[in-house]
Design a protein around this motif. Structure first.
Motif, PDB file in Angstrom:
ATOM      1  N   LEU A 472       0.806  -1.221   0.000  1.00  0.00           N
ATOM      2  CA  LEU A 472       0.000   0.000   0.000  1.00  0.00           C
ATOM      3  C   LEU A 472       0.840   1.273   0.000  1.00  0.00           C
ATOM      4  CD1 LEU A 472      -2.825  -1.048   2.462  1.00  0.00           C
ATOM      5  CD2 LEU A 472      -3.054  -0.615   0.027  1.00  0.00           C
ATOM      6  N   PHE A 473       2.061   1.178   0.569  1.00  0.00           N
ATOM      7  CA  PHE A 473       2.791   2.428   0.747  1.00  0.00           C
ATOM      8  C   PHE A 473       3.954   2.617  -0.214  1.00  0.00           C
ATOM      9  CE2 PHE A 473       1.049   1.656   5.166  1.00  0.00           C
ATOM     10  CZ  PHE A 473      -0.099   2.367   4.885  1.00  0.00           C
ATOM     11  N   ILE A 474       4.324   1.569  -0.947  1.00  0.00           N
ATOM     12  CA  ILE A 474       5.402   1.752  -1.916  1.00  0.00           C
ATOM     13  C   ILE A 474       4.805   2.186  -3.248  1.00  0.00           C
ATOM     14  CG2 ILE A 474       7.102   0.505  -3.297  1.00  0.00           C
ATOM     15  CD1 ILE A 474       8.026  -0.809  -0.849  1.00  0.00           C
ATOM     16  N   ARG A 475       5.458   3.165  -3.856  1.00  0.00           N
ATOM     17  CA  ARG A 475       4.891   3.686  -5.100  1.00  0.00           C
ATOM     18  C   ARG A 475       5.811   3.373  -6.259  1.00  0.00           C
ATOM     19  NH1 ARG A 475       3.817   9.734  -3.010  1.00  0.00           N
ATOM     20  NH2 ARG A 475       3.212   9.200  -0.893  1.00  0.00           N
ATOM     21  N   PRO A 476       5.437   2.406  -7.071  1.00  0.00           N
ATOM     22  CA  PRO A 476       6.277   2.092  -8.221  1.00  0.00           C
ATOM     23  C   PRO A 476       6.160   3.205  -9.260  1.00  0.00           C
ATOM     24  CG  PRO A 476       4.377   0.643  -8.130  1.00  0.00           C
ATOM     25  CD  PRO A 476       4.235   1.589  -7.016  1.00  0.00           C
ATOM     26  N   ARG A 477       7.272   3.499  -9.872  1.00  0.00           N
ATOM     27  CA  ARG A 477       7.267   4.611 -10.833  1.00  0.00           C
ATOM     28  C   ARG A 477       8.314   4.349 -11.894  1.00  0.00           C
ATOM     29  NH1 ARG A 477       6.736  10.216  -8.164  1.00  0.00           N
ATOM     30  NH2 ARG A 477       4.598   9.446  -8.286  1.00  0.00           N
ATOM     31  N   ARG A 478       8.024   4.772 -13.110  1.00  0.00           N
ATOM     32  CA  ARG A 478       9.018   4.702 -14.181  1.00  0.00           C
ATOM     33  C   ARG A 478       9.287   6.104 -14.686  1.00  0.00           C
ATOM     34  NH1 ARG A 478       6.624  -0.315 -17.729  1.00  0.00           N
ATOM     35  NH2 ARG A 478       7.430  -1.972 -16.419  1.00  0.00           N
ATOM     36  N   LEU A 479      10.557   6.371 -14.916  1.00  0.00           N
ATOM     37  CA  LEU A 479      10.932   7.673 -15.457  1.00  0.00           C
ATOM     38  C   LEU A 479      11.877   7.457 -16.633  1.00  0.00           C
ATOM     39  CD1 LEU A 479      11.686   9.717 -12.200  1.00  0.00           C
ATOM     40  CD2 LEU A 479       9.651   9.872 -13.624  1.00  0.00           C
ATOM     41  N   TRP A 480      11.784   8.362 -17.598  1.00  0.00           N
ATOM     42  CA  TRP A 480      12.683   8.259 -18.758  1.00  0.00           C
ATOM     43  C   TRP A 480      13.303   9.625 -19.066  1.00  0.00           C
ATOM     44  CZ3 TRP A 480       7.841   5.915 -18.726  1.00  0.00           C
ATOM     45  CH2 TRP A 480       7.847   4.514 -18.821  1.00  0.00           C
ATOM     46  N   VAL A 481      14.524   9.571 -19.553  1.00  0.00           N
ATOM     47  CA  VAL A 481      15.177  10.794 -20.028  1.00  0.00           C
ATOM     48  C   VAL A 481      15.743  10.495 -21.409  1.00  0.00           C
ATOM     49  CG1 VAL A 481      16.866  12.561 -19.506  1.00  0.00           C
ATOM     50  CG2 VAL A 481      15.968  11.141 -17.669  1.00  0.00           C
ATOM     51  N   ARG A 482      15.547  11.409 -22.333  1.00  0.00           N
ATOM     52  CA  ARG A 482      16.167  11.229 -23.654  1.00  0.00           C
ATOM     53  C   ARG A 482      16.806  12.537 -24.078  1.00  0.00           C
ATOM     54  NH1 ARG A 482      12.469   8.589 -27.264  1.00  0.00           N
ATOM     55  NH2 ARG A 482      13.623   6.670 -26.938  1.00  0.00           N
ATOM     56  N   VAL A 483      17.943  12.403 -24.735  1.00  0.00           N
ATOM     57  CA  VAL A 483      18.641  13.599 -25.214  1.00  0.00           C
ATOM     58  C   VAL A 483      18.608  13.605 -26.731  1.00  0.00           C
ATOM     59  CG1 VAL A 483      20.620  14.978 -24.559  1.00  0.00           C
ATOM     60  CG2 VAL A 483      20.308  12.745 -23.523  1.00  0.00           C
ATOM     61  N   GLY A 498       7.294  10.348 -17.440  1.00  0.00           N
ATOM     62  CA  GLY A 498       7.080   9.453 -16.298  1.00  0.00           C
ATOM     63  C   GLY A 498       5.761   8.724 -16.389  1.00  0.00           C
ATOM     64  N   LEU A 499       5.726   7.596 -15.683  1.00  0.00           N
ATOM     65  CA  LEU A 499       4.501   6.773 -15.645  1.00  0.00           C
ATOM     66  C   LEU A 499       4.405   6.140 -14.269  1.00  0.00           C
ATOM     67  CD1 LEU A 499       2.168   5.195 -17.082  1.00  0.00           C
ATOM     68  CD2 LEU A 499       3.879   3.456 -17.612  1.00  0.00           C
ATOM     69  N   ASP A 500       3.222   6.197 -13.701  1.00  0.00           N
ATOM     70  CA  ASP A 500       3.012   5.540 -12.410  1.00  0.00           C
ATOM     71  C   ASP A 500       2.362   4.210 -12.632  1.00  0.00           C
ATOM     72  OD1 ASP A 500       4.200   7.108 -10.653  1.00  0.00           O
ATOM     73  OD2 ASP A 500       2.402   8.153  -9.955  1.00  0.00           O
ATOM     74  N   ARG A 501       2.805   3.234 -11.829  1.00  0.00           N
ATOM     75  CA  ARG A 501       2.289   1.887 -12.063  1.00  0.00           C
ATOM     76  C   ARG A 501       1.340   1.462 -10.968  1.00  0.00           C
ATOM     77  NH1 ARG A 501       6.509  -2.206 -13.094  1.00  0.00           N
ATOM     78  NH2 ARG A 501       4.704  -3.297 -13.947  1.00  0.00           N
ATOM     79  N   ALA A 502       0.920   2.393 -10.159  1.00  0.00           N
ATOM     80  CA  ALA A 502       0.003   1.991  -9.103  1.00  0.00           C
ATOM     81  C   ALA A 502      -1.138   2.976  -9.022  1.00  0.00           C
ATOM     82  CB  ALA A 502       0.722   1.932  -7.784  1.00  0.00           C
ATOM     83  N   ASP A 503      -2.165   2.507  -8.419  1.00  0.00           N
ATOM     84  CA  ASP A 503      -3.381   3.270  -8.279  1.00  0.00           C
ATOM     85  C   ASP A 503      -3.161   4.481  -7.376  1.00  0.00           C
ATOM     86  OD1 ASP A 503      -5.984   3.810  -8.545  1.00  0.00           O
ATOM     87  OD2 ASP A 503      -6.625   2.483  -6.922  1.00  0.00           O
ATOM     88  N   ALA A 504      -3.717   5.595  -7.788  1.00  0.00           N
ATOM     89  CA  ALA A 504      -3.838   6.743  -6.904  1.00  0.00           C
ATOM     90  C   ALA A 504      -2.531   7.212  -6.297  1.00  0.00           C
ATOM     91  CB  ALA A 504      -4.828   6.437  -5.794  1.00  0.00           C
ATOM     92  N   ARG A 505      -1.512   7.247  -7.083  1.00  0.00           N
ATOM     93  CA  ARG A 505      -0.273   7.817  -6.576  1.00  0.00           C
ATOM     94  C   ARG A 505      -0.205   9.256  -7.054  1.00  0.00           C
ATOM     95  NH1 ARG A 505       0.014   4.017  -3.002  1.00  0.00           N
ATOM     96  NH2 ARG A 505      -0.665   2.159  -4.047  1.00  0.00           N
ATOM     97  N   SER A 506       0.643  10.021  -6.447  1.00  0.00           N
ATOM     98  CA  SER A 506       0.745  11.396  -6.894  1.00  0.00           C
ATOM     99  C   SER A 506       2.182  11.852  -6.790  1.00  0.00           C
ATOM    100  CB  SER A 506      -0.153  12.290  -6.061  1.00  0.00           C
ATOM    101  OG  SER A 506       0.264  12.199  -4.727  1.00  0.00           O
ATOM    102  N   GLY A 507       2.430  13.032  -7.284  1.00  0.00           N
ATOM    103  CA  GLY A 507       3.779  13.564  -7.239  1.00  0.00           C
ATOM    104  C   GLY A 507       4.581  13.180  -8.454  1.00  0.00           C
ATOM    105  N   LEU A 508       3.946  12.569  -9.446  1.00  0.00           N
ATOM    106  CA  LEU A 508       4.675  12.166 -10.647  1.00  0.00           C
ATOM    107  C   LEU A 508       5.184  13.395 -11.389  1.00  0.00           C
ATOM    108  CD1 LEU A 508       5.520   9.925 -12.595  1.00  0.00           C
ATOM    109  CD2 LEU A 508       3.353  10.234 -13.763  1.00  0.00           C
TER     110      LEU A 508
END
Ligand code: HEM
Lengths: 550, 335
Positions: A472-483, A498-508
């Protein structure tokens, strides 16, 4: 694994598999049918339905009296409701938790749970070892996206990597891009939680199948040895055998009882302590048994103090002058002030067998409400007896209820409750013989119980809580950077998404922005490191945001 | 009744009256916000330095938005119309309401503490004490989120729950101070009760956020977010806050049930008895598990999942009040 969750775990570009796809029923082979059933059973929607049914099915058990908890109330209900009683009984509404329909629901839930966990565990085991996915071609289609100008595109990926590493992202760097992922523990936690549910259920099942629980009434000064004959009643699981009874003996030496004497809750129980000795084969050891403090034997068997009452010490001499009975007689309390009733049976008395019906008042008072006990403790004990006599009866071997008197073949010797005794006094019976009230003792009802695999259940519960918290408390997240090489205006531009992989997370958005700032090195580049405009919003908004990012 | 008991009662009644006042003021706050309307705010920028460098941005919607298709998702955060005299009055009323509530909570705390002093033990030995203590935890939790996270908009409903709860406790559940019955002499009991109170507080605040979510979402769908609703966070955010509170409550509730079971093992030699109180705490737990599953299931997100969580809180209240009053079980302290 359900398709519903599949869609959640994959990047949004991929279309969700069509769940409404139908297979034509007539063409189904057995194999396909089984497969279809399995898919249905392990779908998230089914889990949802089964959980819902389980919750619903548990409710009637708390609205109708249950045989396992209050058999007396069930009998009353059946007697008072000649029509509805049997109907409800046929529906097993008085034994909800052992009924076939309740069992069916939780067994299906268990199967669904296992069917759900297995593929997810396999998928997870692969995912943990795998690198983060390659950077998607069109970052701008992701839910959070930012492209910013930078003066130093060469160092951008290095700076991004530093930032991501500090935030514990797992990193995949290929050529012009970084793909980063964090929060693998969430799925692990979720799996641990669901596996723990299975462990718990197995532990509970073992306890129910192999466990037993029985009670016995033991007067002060007497003992209890753990074998079937000594129990007043015992219930046990389907796999239980006598050999599962741990050998031990408890001696009930003395029961201390204290009642409230203050003005509030006068007479309410305040303390029970049984001073006992016990042995599991070795020397006698002393123990105190209290409510909430059972005697704990080495194999986990517990001895609880369930109830208590009075056992007057009685001696009966028969017409021949012989002692035909001597010992404590268990009287059953009928109310909070321990107005108690009991039966003294003296089958060995000669020439005639004797019996007494009695009423014991531990603190006898006489007032406008009659003669009664006014307090549960033994302040002024008085024993009222009615005597009966009859011809000796052949030993039938059929066990008799010790608390009721079968008066067939007996005649009443004295008027009802004519015999009135206080401790130390005695009464001469009309046809010879006597009854004496030597003193007042107490008795305790002990419960012996053994629930195997309780440790398994407990560990399962602990793991479930742990897994739940991770999940419930860990927030999986994917981030990408391209140049990319050059932006529209000729300046070098970097892309962050960025993309969040869990329900109702915020701060992305904030992570994406911060990563962009770090990668483009805007910290140094920006002219005025002025205050964040977000900080100058209305107070409630700003703090509202903070609530979500914390 | 000893003197501490009397002062405790006095403090409780005072707290109830103060709460009532706070409810009236919050109601006035809502009423005064009649003129407020939603205004779309330009996309938020992280900092001035970023503002200069941004070339392109994504849609700006939050990835976690449960229903990206909903119209409100594009409007972004909303603010009330600026510098209106009415707005200032609304803000002032809100602050006064919170200040008064704080005073009420202080009184309430004094009441609970004195009750403990009067009884010479933790004040949760019977229904009256359990209710007043739990309500105190609820009100403290509200103050924490109101002051720390700016969630003062919970005020009207949270204080209303406090008022009604304290009123019922004082008038219906009240019993004089007495010692604990032996069954409650257990460390597990001491552990079980406060966790239940904290979990319950989170569930209740979560339910309030959920109700406001449903109301606000409806308004957003109709395209008319007016009055106090416009001052609330947008529906996506309300949904998230409700989820956070429920997600906080769920593991706690799991521990509460486990602690209760361990206590039962000590008290009765059987960790699960299917007594009504246990059954309903399990049902409540299952409903919240359904809620969490529903959120992860397509087609159940948003409104439907939220309604499930509200069913959960109803089950919580039934367990707390209904079971105690209407069903007899092993839990003797219910009387
Ligand atoms: C005894 C029955 C079950 C209980 C009490 C239960 C409970 C829970 C809880 C509390 C969560 C929330 C954790 C979170 O949001 O991360 C959860 C998540 C989940 N459950 Fe179950 N569950 C049960 C059975 C099942 C079954 C049978 C399935 C298989 C279909 C399943 C699949 C899932 C999945 C996929 C998630 C993750 C949802 C997400 O990513 O948010 N559960 N479960």
């Amino acid at each position: 694994m359900s398709t519903d969750t599949d869609t959640r775990a994959t990047p949004v570009e991929q279309p969700a598999p069509d769940r409404r796809r139908r297979r034509d029923a007539p063409g189904l082979s057995l194999r396909e049918l089984l497969r279809f059933c399995w898919t249905q059973l392990t779908a998230m929607r089914t889990a949802l339905t089964l959980l819902f049914l389980a919750a619903l099915a548990a409710i009637p058990g708390s609205l109708f009296p249950q045989r396992s908890v209050s058999p007396g109330q069930v009998r009353t209900f059946l007697a008072e409701q000649p029509f509805w009683g049997p109907v409800l009984d046929a529906l097993r509404l008085f034994d909800v938790y052992t009924s076939p329909w309740f069992s069916a629901i939780y067994l299906l839930l268990l199967v669904s749970l296992i069917g759900c966990i297995t593929p997810r565990t396999i998928a997870y085991a692969k995912a943990v070892r795998a690198q983060p996915v390659a950077t998607p071609r069109r970052l701008s289609r992701l839910p959070a996206y930012l492209s910013v100008r930078t003066r130093d595109p060469q160092g951008a990926l290095d700076r991004a990597e530093t930032w991501l590493r500090a935030k514990h992202f797992r990193i995949r760097r290929d050529g012009d891009s970084i793909s980063a992922e964090r929060g693998y523990l969430r799925e692990a936690g979720n799996l641990v939680f669901h596996v723990s549910l299975v462990i718990m259920l197995l532990g509970i099942a073992a306890g129910v199948l192999y466990g037993y629980r029985g009670t016995a009434v033991v007067p002060e000064g007497r003992g209890f040895s753990n074998n079937l004959t000594q129990y007043d009643d015992i219930s046990s699981g389907a796999m239980f055998t006598d050999r599962d009874l741990t050998p031990f003996t408890v001696l009930a030496d003395q029961l201390d009882v204290r009642f409230e004497t203050g003005p509030h809750a006068f007479g309410a129980p305040r303390e029970f302590t049984l001073h006992a000795r016990y042995t599991e084969g070795g020397p006698l050891e002393s123990a105190t048994i209290q409510v909430n403090h059972p005697l704990q034997l080495s194999d986990g068997t517990q001895v609880h103090l369930l109830a208590h009452g009075y056992a007057p010490q009685i001696t009966v001499r028969d017409g021949n002058g012989q002692v035909a009975w001597s010992g404590p007689v268990v009287f059953v309390p009928e109310d909070g002030n321990f107005n108690s009733t009991g039966v003294i049976k003296v089958p060995d008395a000669r020439p005639e067998r004797l019996a007494f019906e009695g009423r014991l008042l531990p603190t006898a008072v006489v007032d406008e409400r009659g003669t009664r006990s006014a307090f549960p403790d033994a302040e002024n004990p008085v024993l009222f007896l009615t005597a009966y006599a009859g011809a000796p009866k052949a030993e039938s071997g059929v066990p008799e209820n010790v608390y009721t008197l079968d008066k067939t073949g007996m005649r009443q010797l004295t008027r009802a409750q004519e015999i009135q005794l206080t401790p130390g006094s005695s009464y001469q019976l009309p046809d010879g013989g006597s009854v004496s009230f030597d003193g007042l003792q107490r008795w305790t009802r002990l419960q012996v119980s053994h629930t195997p695999a309780m440790g398994v259940t407990l560990v399962g519960t602990g793991l479930a809580v742990l897994g739940l918290c991770l999940s419930l408390f860990i927030r999986p997240r994917r981030l990408w950077v391209r140049v990319p090489a050059v932006g529209a205006g000729g300046d070098p531009v970097i892309e962050v998404a960025g993309l969040d992989r869990a329900d109702a997370r915020s701060g992305l958005d904030i992570d994406v922005e911060d990563l962009a700032i770090a990668a483009a090195d805007l910290d140094r580049a920006a002219p005025g490191n002025g205050p964040d405009p977000a900080d100058t919003e209305t107070p409630s908004r700003v703090t509202g945001d903070r609530a979500e990012e914390s | 009744m000893n003197i501490y008991g009397e002062y405790s009662m006095l403090a409780m009644v005072t707290a109830g009256v103060i709460y009532m006042l706070a409810v009236l003021i919050h109601a006035a706050e809502w009423a005064s916000a009649r003129g407020t309307r939603v205004k779309v705010r330009p996309a938020r920028t992280r900092s001035a330095m970023l503002a200069g460098a941004v070339v392109a941005r994504g849609a700006g919607t939050d990835a976690a938005d449960p229903e990206p298709a909903e119209p409100a998702a594009d409007t972004g955060p909303t603010v009330p119309e600026p510098t209106h005299k009415e707005l200032l009055r609304t803000e002032k009323l809100g602050r006064i309401g919170l200040a008064i509530t704080t005073v009420g909570v202080a009184c309430h705390a004094v009441g609970v503490i004195l009750r403990g002093v009067a009884a010479g033990r933790a004040p949760w030995g019977n229904m009256y004490e359990f209710t007043t203590t739990s309500l105190l935890v609820l009100m403290l939790a509200y103050l924490v989120v109101a002051y720390r996270f700016g969630m003062r908009w919970l005020g009207l409903l949270a204080v209303l729950v406090g008022t009604i709860g304290l009123g019922v406790a004082v008038t219906v559940f009240y019993v004089d101070v007495a010692a604990l019955v032996p069954a409650l002499h257990s460390a597990w009991f001491l552990f079980h009760v406060p966790l239940a109170a904290i979990g319950g507080a989170a569930m209740n605040l979560g339910a309030i956020a959920s109700i406001l979510y449903l109301v606000r979402k409806r308004a957003e769908e109709k395209g008319t977010v007016r009055g106090y609703l416009a001052k609330l966070p947008d529906s996506a955010r309300l949904d998230r806050l409700a989820y956070r509170l429920n997600a906080f409550a769920f593991p706690l509730w799991t521990i509460v049930i486990a602690a209760g079971a361990i206590w039962a093992q000590y008290a009765w030699g059987r960790y699960w008895n299917w007594d009504p109180k246990e059954t309903f705490s399990l049902v409540t737990w299952a409903i919240y598990a359904i809620y969490l599953h529903a959120r992860a299931t397509a087609g159940w997100k948003g409104t439907r999942a939220t309604i499930i969580s509200l069913v959960g809180v109803v089950s919580f209240w039934w367990n707390f009040v209904g079971v105690n009053l209407f069903i007899q079980g092993l839990h003797s302290y219910a009387k």
